[in-house]
Design a protein around this motif. Sequence first.
Motif, mmCIF file in Angstrom:
data_model
loop_
_atom_site.group_PDB
_atom_site.id
_atom_site.type_symbol
_atom_site.label_atom_id
_atom_site.label_comp_id
_atom_site.label_asym_id
_atom_site.label_seq_id
_atom_site.Cartn_x
_atom_site.Cartn_y
_atom_site.Cartn_z
ATOM 1 N N SER A 95 10.460 -55.183 84.385
ATOM 2 C CA SER A 95 10.980 -53.878 84.787
ATOM 3 C C SER A 95 9.917 -52.822 84.534
ATOM 4 O O SER A 95 8.929 -53.064 83.842
ATOM 5 N N ILE A 96 10.115 -51.649 85.120
ATOM 6 C CA ILE A 96 9.225 -50.521 84.838
ATOM 7 C C ILE A 96 10.066 -49.256 84.650
ATOM 8 O O ILE A 96 11.164 -49.136 85.182
ATOM 9 N N ILE A 97 9.513 -48.344 83.865
ATOM 10 C CA ILE A 97 10.029 -46.982 83.777
ATOM 11 C C ILE A 97 8.952 -46.080 84.351
ATOM 12 O O ILE A 97 7.806 -46.081 83.881
ATOM 13 N N THR A 98 9.294 -45.322 85.377
ATOM 14 C CA THR A 98 8.314 -44.538 86.122
ATOM 15 C C THR A 98 8.889 -43.177 86.484
ATOM 16 O O THR A 98 10.111 -43.004 86.554
ATOM 17 N N ASN A 99 7.996 -42.214 86.736
ATOM 18 C CA ASN A 99 8.489 -40.925 87.246
ATOM 19 C C ASN A 99 8.773 -41.000 88.740
ATOM 20 O O ASN A 99 9.295 -40.044 89.317
ATOM 21 N N GLY A 100 8.421 -42.114 89.369
ATOM 22 C CA GLY A 100 8.783 -42.340 90.765
ATOM 23 C C GLY A 100 7.799 -41.822 91.785
ATOM 24 O O GLY A 100 7.878 -42.185 92.970
ATOM 25 N N SER A 101 6.849 -41.002 91.362
ATOM 26 C CA SER A 101 5.987 -40.312 92.329
ATOM 27 C C SER A 101 5.048 -41.251 93.077
ATOM 28 O O SER A 101 4.551 -40.909 94.148
ATOM 29 N N MET A 102 4.769 -42.439 92.504
ATOM 30 C CA MET A 102 3.840 -43.370 93.152
ATOM 31 C C MET A 102 4.502 -44.686 93.553
ATOM 32 O O MET A 102 3.814 -45.634 93.945
ATOM 33 N N LEU A 103 5.817 -44.753 93.481
ATOM 34 C CA LEU A 103 6.513 -46.009 93.765
ATOM 35 C C LEU A 103 6.354 -46.463 95.210
ATOM 36 O O LEU A 103 6.211 -47.656 95.486
ATOM 37 N N GLY A 117 13.444 -48.325 86.597
ATOM 38 C CA GLY A 117 14.010 -47.135 85.972
ATOM 39 C C GLY A 117 13.211 -45.912 86.377
ATOM 40 O O GLY A 117 11.980 -45.891 86.257
ATOM 41 N N ILE A 118 13.901 -44.911 86.884
ATOM 42 C CA ILE A 118 13.235 -43.672 87.300
ATOM 43 C C ILE A 118 13.657 -42.551 86.358
ATOM 44 O O ILE A 118 14.850 -42.334 86.132
ATOM 45 N N SER A 119 12.666 -41.861 85.809
ATOM 46 C CA SER A 119 12.944 -40.741 84.904
ATOM 47 C C SER A 119 13.217 -39.494 85.733
ATOM 48 O O SER A 119 12.346 -39.019 86.465
ATOM 49 N N ILE A 120 14.428 -38.996 85.617
ATOM 50 C CA ILE A 120 14.862 -37.807 86.374
ATOM 51 C C ILE A 120 15.600 -36.884 85.401
ATOM 52 O O ILE A 120 16.678 -37.227 84.918
ATOM 53 N N ASP A 143 15.642 -35.065 98.458
ATOM 54 C CA ASP A 143 15.368 -35.809 99.695
ATOM 55 C C ASP A 143 14.296 -36.870 99.480
ATOM 56 O O ASP A 143 14.391 -37.990 100.000
ATOM 57 N N GLU A 144 13.278 -36.516 98.717
ATOM 58 C CA GLU A 144 12.212 -37.483 98.432
ATOM 59 C C GLU A 144 12.721 -38.623 97.562
ATOM 60 O O GLU A 144 12.348 -39.784 97.756
ATOM 61 N N LEU A 145 13.597 -38.304 96.617
ATOM 62 C CA LEU A 145 14.178 -39.353 95.781
ATOM 63 C C LEU A 145 15.026 -40.301 96.626
ATOM 64 O O LEU A 145 15.015 -41.523 96.412
ATOM 65 N N GLU A 146 15.733 -39.757 97.605
ATOM 66 C CA GLU A 146 16.513 -40.601 98.520
ATOM 67 C C GLU A 146 15.609 -41.586 99.254
ATOM 68 O O GLU A 146 15.961 -42.766 99.418
ATOM 69 N N GLU A 147 14.437 -41.127 99.684
ATOM 70 C CA GLU A 147 13.502 -42.009 100.382
ATOM 71 C C GLU A 147 12.940 -43.073 99.435
ATOM 72 O O GLU A 147 12.799 -44.247 99.815
ATOM 73 N N GLU A 182 25.416 -40.205 93.220
ATOM 74 C CA GLU A 182 25.344 -40.359 94.678
ATOM 75 C C GLU A 182 24.380 -41.468 95.090
ATOM 76 O O GLU A 182 24.489 -42.024 96.182
ATOM 77 N N PHE A 183 23.438 -41.811 94.213
ATOM 78 C CA PHE A 183 22.459 -42.863 94.511
ATOM 79 C C PHE A 183 22.975 -44.251 94.134
ATOM 80 O O PHE A 183 22.259 -45.243 94.308
ATOM 81 N N CYS A 184 24.192 -44.310 93.612
ATOM 82 C CA CYS A 184 24.829 -45.575 93.227
ATOM 83 C C CYS A 184 23.951 -46.423 92.297
ATOM 84 O O CYS A 184 23.701 -47.607 92.574
#
Length: 281
Positions: A95-103, A117-120, A143-147, A182-184
């Motif tokens: 697993s990873i914990i990431t800020n999501g910006s480079m996923l 895991g995304i840190s939000i 919107d970017e998180l949805e993508e 909302e992201f389930c």
Amino acid sequence: MEKQKPQLVYNFHITEKCNYQCDYCFAEWEKKDEIWRINPNYVFNIIDDISDSSKLFPEFSEKPRLNFAGGEPLILGEKLTEFAKYAFYKGIDVSIITNGSMLVEYKEILPYLAIVGISIDSMDCKTNRKIGRCCGNKTISKDELEEIVRVIREINPKIILKFNVVVNEWNCNSKIAQELLEFCPQKIKILRQTPFKNKQGITYEQFRNFVESNNFLDNPLVVVEDNQDMVNSYLMIDPSGRFFENGHGDEYLYSKPIYEVGLKNALKEIKFDVEKFLKRY
């Protein structure tokens, strides 16, 4: 029917580097050399030890999980995918914990992950900038998180999606629960900012107010961790390949490097509270 044993999790903070500058970050390890740069074989050696560690902990399942964290682990780029792939084929859940910006950029890692895991901390860009959860002035919008989530699930439909929220002085009066749900996700972890060096964090009352105002206490998807829940209840590895132990104010206690003395001997040099770990899960 035999009760299923819990899974032991190793949190490998493989780098201190990050493209964000979160004010509360505790990812400071005396600026030691990072073994993935010095000699990647040291990382492979640690993964080998982890894959064979179940006999040290008979109360846990035979299949451990290796969680890559940071800093921002995706700073490693393709190298992180190489490590994740190796662990995956060694029979470890990764697993990873990431800020999501480079996923999305490094989406090749996704097939090898059991959990992402995304840190939000907030969906509000102004709040994120105050926290330092941004690169330059750029934050992740809803919107970017949805993508990002769409790409994750498209590539690996079996993946478990988790959100980590650190409650701090900038978001403690906000509400984020409904937007996250909302992201389930399969899990939301709410953590109170850990006091570290000159960053004292928020009060217990502020933390509880955030949890209660977001109705997190009644949601089975949500895990709430206060500061004391986190002391000695994680198996944590620093970028130099050492176990490190929290709960000592501004300092960490370290083992000798795992790749030098082996995982079993390194574990003897730090405290790990199995009961606390099991309580968290």
